[in-house]
Design a protein around this motif. Structure first.
Motif, PDB file in Angstrom:
ATOM      1  N   GLN A 102       0.824  -1.205   0.000  1.00  0.00           N
ATOM      2  CA  GLN A 102       0.000   0.000   0.000  1.00  0.00           C
ATOM      3  C   GLN A 102       0.860   1.257   0.000  1.00  0.00           C
ATOM      4  OE1 GLN A 102      -3.175  -0.030  -0.575  1.00  0.00           O
ATOM      5  NE2 GLN A 102      -3.375   2.206  -0.464  1.00  0.00           N
ATOM      6  N   ALA A 103       2.115   1.152   0.458  1.00  0.00           N
ATOM      7  CA  ALA A 103       3.020   2.295   0.445  1.00  0.00           C
ATOM      8  C   ALA A 103       3.346   2.733  -0.978  1.00  0.00           C
ATOM      9  CB  ALA A 103       4.314   1.964   1.187  1.00  0.00           C
ATOM     10  N   LEU A 104       3.099   1.858  -1.946  1.00  0.00           N
ATOM     11  CA  LEU A 104       3.375   2.183  -3.352  1.00  0.00           C
ATOM     12  C   LEU A 104       2.098   2.532  -4.122  1.00  0.00           C
ATOM     13  CD1 LEU A 104       6.045  -0.536  -4.272  1.00  0.00           C
ATOM     14  CD2 LEU A 104       6.375   1.756  -3.309  1.00  0.00           C
ATOM     15  N   ALA A 105       1.000   2.740  -3.413  1.00  0.00           N
ATOM     16  CA  ALA A 105      -0.250   3.131  -4.076  1.00  0.00           C
ATOM     17  C   ALA A 105      -0.059   4.454  -4.809  1.00  0.00           C
ATOM     18  CB  ALA A 105      -1.365   3.253  -3.047  1.00  0.00           C
ATOM     19  N   GLY A 106      -0.446   4.487  -6.070  1.00  0.00           N
ATOM     20  CA  GLY A 106      -0.336   5.707  -6.860  1.00  0.00           C
ATOM     21  C   GLY A 106       1.041   5.988  -7.403  1.00  0.00           C
ATOM     22  N   VAL A 107       1.989   5.084  -7.184  1.00  0.00           N
ATOM     23  CA  VAL A 107       3.371   5.299  -7.623  1.00  0.00           C
ATOM     24  C   VAL A 107       3.563   4.763  -9.044  1.00  0.00           C
ATOM     25  CG1 VAL A 107       5.743   4.487  -7.229  1.00  0.00           C
ATOM     26  CG2 VAL A 107       4.377   5.335  -5.318  1.00  0.00           C
ATOM     27  N   ASP A 108       4.270   5.536  -9.869  1.00  0.00           N
ATOM     28  CA  ASP A 108       4.576   5.112 -11.236  1.00  0.00           C
ATOM     29  C   ASP A 108       5.880   4.335 -11.320  1.00  0.00           C
ATOM     30  OD1 ASP A 108       2.377   6.532 -12.692  1.00  0.00           O
ATOM     31  OD2 ASP A 108       3.389   8.311 -11.889  1.00  0.00           O
ATOM     32  N   ALA A 109       6.830   4.681 -10.458  1.00  0.00           N
ATOM     33  CA  ALA A 109       8.154   4.061 -10.521  1.00  0.00           C
ATOM     34  C   ALA A 109       8.790   4.080  -9.147  1.00  0.00           C
ATOM     35  CB  ALA A 109       9.042   4.792 -11.523  1.00  0.00           C
ATOM     36  N   VAL A 110       9.702   3.132  -8.938  1.00  0.00           N
ATOM     37  CA  VAL A 110      10.508   3.084  -7.719  1.00  0.00           C
ATOM     38  C   VAL A 110      11.969   3.089  -8.119  1.00  0.00           C
ATOM     39  CG1 VAL A 110      11.086   1.813  -5.619  1.00  0.00           C
ATOM     40  CG2 VAL A 110       8.754   1.715  -6.523  1.00  0.00           C
ATOM     41  N   VAL A 111      12.754   3.951  -7.494  1.00  0.00           N
ATOM     42  CA  VAL A 111      14.208   3.909  -7.652  1.00  0.00           C
ATOM     43  C   VAL A 111      14.772   3.392  -6.336  1.00  0.00           C
ATOM     44  CG1 VAL A 111      16.314   5.181  -8.169  1.00  0.00           C
ATOM     45  CG2 VAL A 111      14.157   5.863  -9.251  1.00  0.00           C
ATOM     46  N   ASN A 112      15.325   2.203  -6.379  1.00  0.00           N
ATOM     47  CA  ASN A 112      15.819   1.550  -5.167  1.00  0.00           C
ATOM     48  C   ASN A 112      17.330   1.736  -5.052  1.00  0.00           C
ATOM     49  OD1 ASN A 112      16.092  -0.105  -2.884  1.00  0.00           O
ATOM     50  ND2 ASN A 112      16.380  -1.925  -4.158  1.00  0.00           N
ATOM     51  N   ALA A 166       5.399  -6.264  -7.245  1.00  0.00           N
ATOM     52  CA  ALA A 166       4.622  -7.378  -7.790  1.00  0.00           C
ATOM     53  C   ALA A 166       3.213  -7.418  -7.199  1.00  0.00           C
ATOM     54  CB  ALA A 166       5.349  -8.693  -7.517  1.00  0.00           C
ATOM     55  N   ALA A 167       3.103  -7.151  -5.909  1.00  0.00           N
ATOM     56  CA  ALA A 167       1.794  -7.167  -5.251  1.00  0.00           C
ATOM     57  C   ALA A 167       0.885  -6.068  -5.781  1.00  0.00           C
ATOM     58  CB  ALA A 167       1.968  -7.023  -3.741  1.00  0.00           C
ATOM     59  N   ARG A 168       1.441  -4.888  -6.047  1.00  0.00           N
ATOM     60  CA  ARG A 168       0.632  -3.798  -6.604  1.00  0.00           C
ATOM     61  C   ARG A 168       0.121  -4.166  -7.995  1.00  0.00           C
ATOM     62  NH1 ARG A 168      -1.915  -0.892  -3.466  1.00  0.00           N
ATOM     63  NH2 ARG A 168      -2.457   0.281  -5.324  1.00  0.00           N
ATOM     64  N   LEU A 169       0.952  -4.803  -8.790  1.00  0.00           N
ATOM     65  CA  LEU A 169       0.550  -5.209 -10.132  1.00  0.00           C
ATOM     66  C   LEU A 169      -0.566  -6.243 -10.063  1.00  0.00           C
ATOM     67  CD1 LEU A 169       0.963  -5.072 -13.176  1.00  0.00           C
ATOM     68  CD2 LEU A 169       2.839  -6.698 -12.945  1.00  0.00           C
ATOM     69  N   ALA A 170      -0.474  -7.135  -9.082  1.00  0.00           N
ATOM     70  CA  ALA A 170      -1.508  -8.164  -8.929  1.00  0.00           C
ATOM     71  C   ALA A 170      -2.822  -7.584  -8.432  1.00  0.00           C
ATOM     72  CB  ALA A 170      -1.013  -9.238  -7.954  1.00  0.00           C
ATOM     73  N   SER A 171      -2.749  -6.524  -7.618  1.00  0.00           N
ATOM     74  CA  SER A 171      -3.965  -5.994  -7.000  1.00  0.00           C
ATOM     75  C   SER A 171      -4.703  -5.000  -7.880  1.00  0.00           C
ATOM     76  CB  SER A 171      -3.633  -5.324  -5.660  1.00  0.00           C
ATOM     77  OG  SER A 171      -2.828  -4.166  -5.859  1.00  0.00           O
ATOM     78  N   ASP A 172      -3.984  -4.189  -8.646  1.00  0.00           N
ATOM     79  CA  ASP A 172      -4.693  -3.186  -9.449  1.00  0.00           C
ATOM     80  C   ASP A 172      -4.273  -3.164 -10.919  1.00  0.00           C
ATOM     81  OD1 ASP A 172      -2.206  -1.954  -9.416  1.00  0.00           O
ATOM     82  OD2 ASP A 172      -2.801  -0.363  -8.036  1.00  0.00           O
ATOM     83  N   ASP A 173      -3.507  -4.199 -11.338  1.00  0.00           N
ATOM     84  CA  ASP A 173      -3.137  -4.347 -12.750  1.00  0.00           C
ATOM     85  C   ASP A 173      -2.361  -3.140 -13.273  1.00  0.00           C
ATOM     86  OD1 ASP A 173      -3.050  -5.990 -14.990  1.00  0.00           O
ATOM     87  OD2 ASP A 173      -4.706  -4.940 -15.956  1.00  0.00           O
ATOM     88  N   ARG A 174      -1.634  -2.453 -12.383  1.00  0.00           N
ATOM     89  CA  ARG A 174      -0.857  -1.283 -12.790  1.00  0.00           C
ATOM     90  C   ARG A 174       0.623  -1.586 -12.594  1.00  0.00           C
ATOM     91  NH1 ARG A 174      -1.192   4.732 -10.000  1.00  0.00           N
ATOM     92  NH2 ARG A 174       0.304   5.767 -11.374  1.00  0.00           N
ATOM     93  N   ALA A 175       1.365  -1.606 -13.676  1.00  0.00           N
ATOM     94  CA  ALA A 175       2.786  -1.937 -13.597  1.00  0.00           C
ATOM     95  C   ALA A 175       3.586  -0.751 -13.077  1.00  0.00           C
ATOM     96  CB  ALA A 175       3.310  -2.356 -14.963  1.00  0.00           C
ATOM     97  N   ILE A 176       4.388  -1.001 -12.067  1.00  0.00           N
ATOM     98  CA  ILE A 176       5.307   0.006 -11.534  1.00  0.00           C
ATOM     99  C   ILE A 176       6.692  -0.290 -12.079  1.00  0.00           C
ATOM    100  CG2 ILE A 176       6.372   0.914  -9.435  1.00  0.00           C
ATOM    101  CD1 ILE A 176       3.841   0.205  -7.923  1.00  0.00           C
TER     102      ILE A 176
END
Length: 309
Positions: free
Chosen positions: A61-71, A106-116
């Motif tokens: 949920q911390a990545l809700a609304g996020v387009d990209a992550v730079v780790n 991966a979890a965000r993609l599974a839950s809302d079909d939005r690729a980060i």
């Protein structure tokens, strides 16, 4: 081709307090993107979200609304002497943090079909000590502790790529900045008149200015189709003795005193082997995609770095 994305991005950044992270966050905000920083403490602003990389926990949920992550998370490989315990920590922390990010993506993609889009830090240490060999993203990995770390680090992104998220592996070279990092001890030594070749001085150093490093990360964010390994290095890697000589000229100090390999090992320990490693790494995929370095010549790279002091 170095234009920004068609719309502002929302980008989550781990390691935002580090040398690269601080500059990246500032650059993202300057161009109008929204930044979410993942922090280990209790958040104090709306732009912060908590995670625990040590235990490998990041609430998707911390990545809700996020387009990209730079780790960028992980302890610096040269921050401390390489004891067995510190080497274990470097490997463990990088892998656990990256697995946490990849699983949340991966979890965000599974839950809302939005690729980060995951832009995951890696390093040219992947290639090991390769002498005069020209190295591109197609070159196989090398030997040594850092090569082992980089393979595990990159492999820890598997959950995200297996879920179908675009994953870019940013294999960064030696980032030159007067604000810290690999250049700082060399600047101090040169100002004291103790700069010069390290070991033979013939080893290739794949340097890049910090501003080109940040520009390259922005470029990767704007090109999510550029997946897999991408070398973030300068156009032409110089030899270490050339770096020492150019820095001496810029600082108006002699840079001819060699530091023998045995002396470096006595002072630094096992990490000295990485300093004396040769990595003739080229940024083939970055250039083919249209990226243009601001600092192409070695003198320009070092002058840009010194301007950041």
């Amino acid at each position: 081709m170095q234009q920004g994305s068609a719309r502002p991005l929302t980008v989550a950044v781990t390691g935002a307090s580090g040398l690269i992270g601080r500059a990246l966050v500032a650059a993202l905000r300057e161009r109008g993107d929204e930044v979410v920083t993942l922090v280990r403490r209790e958040p104090v602003s709306a732009g912060e979200r908590r995670w625990d990389p040590a235990t490998g926990h990041l609430d998707p949920q911390a990545l809700a609304g996020v387009d990209a992550v730079v780790n960028l998370a992980g302890p610096g490989v040269g921050d401390k002497r390489w004891t067995p315990a510190y080497k274990a920590r470097v490997l463990r922390d990088r892998v656990s943090a990256t697995e946490a990010v990849a699983e949340a993506v991966a979890a965000r993609l599974a839950s809302d079909d939005r690729a980060i889009h995951l832009v995951n830090a890696s390093a040219v240490g992947y290639y090991g000590d390769r002498g005069e060999e020209l190295l591109t993203e197609d070159s196989p990995g090398g030997l040594g502790f850092l090569a082992e770390v980089c393979r595990a680090w990159e492999g820890a992104t598997q959950a995200a790529s297996a879920a179908g998220a675009p994953v870019t592996l940013a294999r960064t070279g030696l980032v030159m900045s007067g604000a810290g990092g690999a250049l700082a001890p060399l600047v101090r030594a040169t100002r004291l008149g103790a700069g010069g070749p390290m070991g033979s001085g013939r080893q290739f150093w794949p340097v890049i200015s910090r501003r080109d490093e940040i520009a390259a990360l922005l470029f990767l964010l704007d090109h999510p189709d550029l997946t897999g390994p991408v070398n973030l290095v300068g156009v032409e890697p110089p030899r270490q003795r050339e770096v020492a000589g150019a820095l001496g000229r810029l600082l108006h100090r002699p840079a001819i005193l060699p530091a023998p390999g045995a002396a470096l090992r006595a002072v630094i320990g096992e990490f000295a082997g990485e300093i004396m490693a040769s990595q003739r790494v080229l940024p083939d995929r970055l250039l083919a995609a249209g990226f243009v370095h601001q600092d192409r010549a070695l003198t320009a790279v070092l002058a840009s770095a010194l301007a950041e002091e």
